[in-house]
Design a protein around this motif. Sequence first.
Motif: not given
Length: 252
Positions: A70-74
């Motif tokens: 899961t990246g920083e933007n979800g």
Amino acid sequence: MNYLKVSHLKKNFENTDVLHDITFSVKEGEVVSIIGPSGSGKSTLLRCCTFLETVSGGDIDYMGRSAVYTGENGKSVYAHKSEFKEIRKYFGLVFQNFNLFPHYTVLKNIIEPQRLVLKKTKAEAEKKAMELLKKVGLEQKANAYPCELSGGQQQRVAIVRALAMEPKILFFDEPTSALDPELTGEILEVIRLLAEDKMTMVIVTHEMSFAKAISDRVIFMADGYIVEEGTPQKVFDSPKKERTRQFLAHYN
């Protein structure tokens, strides 16, 4: 060790949520069966785990290596191309409809992926293919074409092709659904032998008695959720959830 770890997996098609917050893991040598009604998300889950579908959220790890996170933007981020290529070698997938190349012989169907992906010599790949064909009783069919085989024989070849790639974990997507009932037994027998050899497997199946007999753990899905999971005895003989009881009532 967890061969596969799935955390908070989500999948949506346009505006429809198909998988909701799916979390489970598969340990070395474990056989996990996934059961549930049609449309519950079983095959979609398998396709997400084998990267045939892109996930909408959540994490997938193989052998401790992060394939999707899961990246920083979800949003889900896939591993770098070279890392991803290596992770894909950890698993094999056996489809409902065999997916053999019709213009290749049985032997060539098994040899070519080994040469392309594992970079084996032709001799090495052929040796492995013949060993495995013998194991499933099909060494006499090495030079036959898929159209000359029964459905059960084709599915056994498909299983051999997957095993020849030396996966750590093998996925089966309803491996008997395209077969006549009398041919189903021969495929279930091959899978049972693999279980005895401690092959790590995840099996989406509607064969309830088989799932009960072969599995270390059973996951029951409905409406895109994992409703219940546990040992076959717990899930089949004393399910906790009403939705599980309703589903199993059709089979008992």
